[in-house]
Design an enzyme around this catalytic site. Structure first.
Site, PDB file in Angstrom:
ATOM      1  CG  HIS A 180      -2.571  -5.082   0.954  1.00  0.00           C
ATOM      2  ND1 HIS A 180      -3.478  -4.831  -0.051  1.00  0.00           N
ATOM      3  CD2 HIS A 180      -1.949  -6.234   0.615  1.00  0.00           C
ATOM      4  CE1 HIS A 180      -3.413  -5.805  -0.949  1.00  0.00           C
ATOM      5  NE2 HIS A 180      -2.503  -6.667  -0.571  1.00  0.00           N
ATOM      6  CG  ASP A 237      -6.302  -2.964   0.502  1.00  0.00           C
ATOM      7  OD1 ASP A 237      -5.100  -2.680   0.603  1.00  0.00           O
ATOM      8  OD2 ASP A 237      -6.733  -3.873  -0.255  1.00  0.00           O
TER       9      ASP A 237
END
Ligand code: UDP
Length: 475
Positions: A15, A121
């Protein structure tokens, strides 16, 4: 452009790496980009930012702001601030607690720095509410692709229950059959942490996807037709690392020097080498490692194999493997972190055995390298479907069980590995056609991020939106 954006990556390499690339893309367009992360994560990204900030044409250097990670409060050992530090890929309740506890210190940074928008995120469920409190838009950074969004949405509507029978996923542009065992726990048994994510996503301003229109246009069109959610496809983000030193520095300190790696690759014929890597979190049992070694030796193609296991070689390598294989220059073992982009983009590499993490799939696509797909956990079985059945640039090794726990996945035998590898690296018509499709996708991927390409234009339209929003707030 007078915009200041906060980037809040989830604390896992898969990520963090693409979000750092994204911050660099924004900075390259004149945006003041600030990455917000915890102290133990800074060394993972600092080398990349140092390289990016050395570019004199950058209007604002990319900054880092540090949050304190709530070890004590969440019950996590000191320094374990990234999923990479743990033995499996699961987001434990303790880690979920820590992620949720970052809300308060993050708000303090917002108060102090007043950015114009937040790219957070998807795992930060609280980020949309926080952005609202500060009167700024929250953009969700989606770690996966739109194919997954569409298929998982269709599965939710199906109301599945456990069964061994394969089933069709209805309402898709392609016929897709799946089994219950291929589905991740966050679909079959979502916990509170996962349930909350949907709200964060629904109340966000829109979603940024590391993919590109030409790769999955049928699915992107379907989502755009079916929802109000704003979507921008801004990938492949890895393509913003063109220099060898950028490729080598990405994500972590490599366990092999670039020179050693490139010298080894330079000694091999074009497209002859197989690259084997299970991402940043993918671990295998020693029995599975042994079978991989047998499969690679039997298939007799030169290989680079990234192994994430700290124990002795004798616990899993077949006897005299080093003498016969690695010692003979037929194989290179990298124990730890590999400079993946450097390897995938070398002309000697002709195949990639991947665990189907989305970044790895996209990096394989961007390098024009066909893949043997070996999904392990999370949405990786979906990515396998995309690579093998929709894009037709991969061969499935035959993995069947999705699990964060290596012991629960079932063994893939050496013969199955050899069979898939030989097919992939072969020279029959099918293999050649697969290579041509992979080459075509590489071309499309590169075009997408060039000036005027689909992803380049999506970034432009997003930034225009952000500027207009800021103007409408009268700031
Ligand atoms: N990666 C790397 N070297 C390694 C392992 C992983 O550079 O030894 C990078 C890889 O290029 C990708 C990311 O780490 O960008 C892994 O993301 P992915 O989505 O493929 O898998 P995950 O690690 O999230 O399961």
């Amino acid at each position: 452009m007078d915009l200041h954006v906060f980037f809040l990556p989830f604390l896992a390499p898969g990520h963090m790496i693409p979000m750092v690339d994204l911050a660099r893309v924004f900075a390259g367009r004149g945006v003041r980009s600030t990455i917000v992360t915890t102290a133990a994560n800074v060394p993972l990204i600092q080398p990349t930012l140092d390289l990016a900030n050395a570019d004199a044409s950058l209007r604002h250097p990319i900054q880092i702001l540090v949050l304190s990670f709530p070890c004590l409060e969440s019950g996590i050992s000191q320094g374990y601030e990234n999923l990479f530090a743990f033995n499996n890929s699961e987001i434990t309740p303790e880690f979920a607690t820590a992620i949720n506890m970052l809300e308060a210190p993050f708000k303090q940074l917002l108060r102090a720095h007043r950015p114009d928008s937040i790219v957070a995120d998807i795992f930060y469920a609280w980020a949309s509410d926080v952005a609202k409190e500060f009167g700024i838009p929250r953009l969700v950074f989606h770690g996966s692709n739109t194919f997954f969004t569409v298929v998982s949405g269709a599965l939710r509507r199906l109301k599945l229950h456990e069964s061994e029978e394969a089933f069709d996923v209805p309402g898709l542009p392609h016929r897709l059959r799946m089994t219950w065992s291929q589905l991740p726990g966050f679909i079959t048994k979502p916990d509170d942490f996962i349930e909350r994510l949907d709200d964060g996503y629904r109340t966000s301003y829109g979603m940024l996807v590391n993919s590109f229109y030409e790769l999955e246009s049928d699915y992107i069109d379907l989502v755009k037709k079916g929802t109000e959610t704003k979507l921008w496809h801004v990938g492949p983000l890895s393509l913003h690392n063109q220099l060898a030193k950028e490729k080598a520095a990405r994500g972590n300190t490599a366990s092999i020097s670039s020179d050693e790696c490139l010298t080894w690759l330079d000694s091999k014929k074009p497209r002859s080498v197989l690259y084997v890597c299970f991402g940043s979190l993918g671990q295998c049992t020693t029995t599975q490692l042994h079978e991989i070694a047998l499969g690679l030796e039997a298939s007799d193609h030169p290989f680079i194999w990234v192994v994430r296991y700290d124990g002795e070689l004798s616990e899993w390598l077949p006897e005299r493997f080093e003498e016969r294989v690695t010692g003979e220059g037929k194989g290179l073992l990298i124990r730890g972190w590999a400079p993946q982009l450097l390897i995938l983009n070398h002309k000697a590499v002709g195949g990639f055995v991947t665990h189907c993490g989305w970044n790895s799939c996209l990096e394989g696509v961007s390098a024009g390298v066909p893949m043997v797909t070996w999904p392990l956990f999370a949405e990786q079985f979906f990515n396998e479907k995309l690579v093998v059945e929709v894009l037709r640039v991969g061969i499935a090794v035959g993995a069947t069980v999705c699990s964060n726990h290596k012991e629960k996945r079932g063994l893939v035998k050496g013969e199955a590995i050899k069979k898939a590898v030989d097919e992939l690296m072969g020279s029959d018509e099918e293999a050649e056609n697969r290579r041509k499709r992979a080459e075509k996708l590489k071309e499309l991927a590169n075009k997408a991020v060039e000036e005027g390409g689909s992803s380049h234009m999506d970034v432009s339209s997003l930034l225009d939106d952000m500027v207009n929003l800021k103007a409408s707030r009268g700031i």
